[in-house]
Write an enzyme that holds these catalytic residues in place. Structure first.
Site, PDB file in Angstrom:
ATOM      1  N   LYS A  94       0.668  -1.303  -0.299  1.00  0.00           N
ATOM      2  CA  LYS A  94       0.025  -0.058   0.048  1.00  0.00           C
ATOM      3  C   LYS A  94       1.013   1.184  -0.152  1.00  0.00           C
ATOM      4  CE  LYS A  94      -4.349  -1.112   2.121  1.00  0.00           C
ATOM      5  NZ  LYS A  94      -5.284  -1.142   3.331  1.00  0.00           N
ATOM      6  N   ARG A 134     -18.732  -0.621  10.643  1.00  0.00           N
ATOM      7  CA  ARG A 134     -19.726   0.556  10.473  1.00  0.00           C
ATOM      8  C   ARG A 134     -21.049   0.397   9.699  1.00  0.00           C
ATOM      9  NH1 ARG A 134     -14.964   3.647   7.242  1.00  0.00           N
ATOM     10  NH2 ARG A 134     -14.914   1.221   6.506  1.00  0.00           N
TER      11      ARG A 134
END
Ligand code: PNS
Length: 161
Positions: free
Chosen positions: A41, A90
């Site tokens: 990443k 979430r």
């Protein structure tokens, strides 16, 4: 004694992460918030910057520490002599990937439990990616991140412009 690891990219820390940290810290004896180094990443902030922002934002929490790791999460959990992984959820969209990660980690380390905390409604829409986008486009992120993170984001995007 329950020691837990809350792993993540924290690129950067948001108020949603902070909410999970504060709540998890009231449940476990010791919480280690661990920033992952993922060579695949390309984060906006370095590992050191991400951990420093965490350290500054968590200064008042006595049973919370910061750390960083690379490699397998379960190896780091064992190295720290911890037995719990904390993750925030979430929305339903988080569930699939989190469920898969929890199952993989359970297979790799049967003695380690993943503990999920549901986000509070006011943080349900927050993500590090959307906050970076808003900041990069000049939007107000005051309600979304701790003050130190806001300052670093503004600094970073001013430098980039
Ligand atoms: O904040 P993020 O990016 O959602 O956190 C993801 C994280 C760090 C929890 C995950 O990528 C991870 O555990 N990385 C370490 C590598 C590993 O253990 N992989 C196997 C589990 S799927």
């Amino acid at each position: 004694m329950h020691r837990a690891i809350y792993p993540g990219s924290f690129d950067p820390l948001t108020n949603g992460h902070l909410d999970i940290i504060v709540r998890a810290a009231t449940i476990v004896d010791e919480l280690i918030v661990a920033v992952v180094h993922n060579p695949n990443k390309h984060p906006l902030f370095t590992l050191e910057e991400r951990e420093a922002m965490l350290g500054e934002s968590l200064a008042g929490l006595n049973n919370v520490k910061t750390a960083h790791f690379s490699g397998l999460l379960v190896d780091f959990v064992k190295e720290m002599d911890a037995s719990i992984i904390v993750r925030g959820l979430r929305a339903v969209s988080d569930f699939e990937i989190e469920f898969q990660m929890a199952l993989v980690n359970k297979k790799l380390a049967p003695g380690v439990e993943t503990m999920f905390l549901m986000t509070t409604a006011e943080h349900a829409f927050l993500s590090s990616s959307s906050i970076k986008e808003i900041a990069s486009l000049g939007g107000d992120i005051s309600d979304f991140v701790p003050p130190v993170v806001k300052a670093r984001l503004l600094e970073r995007y001013k430098v980039k412009k």
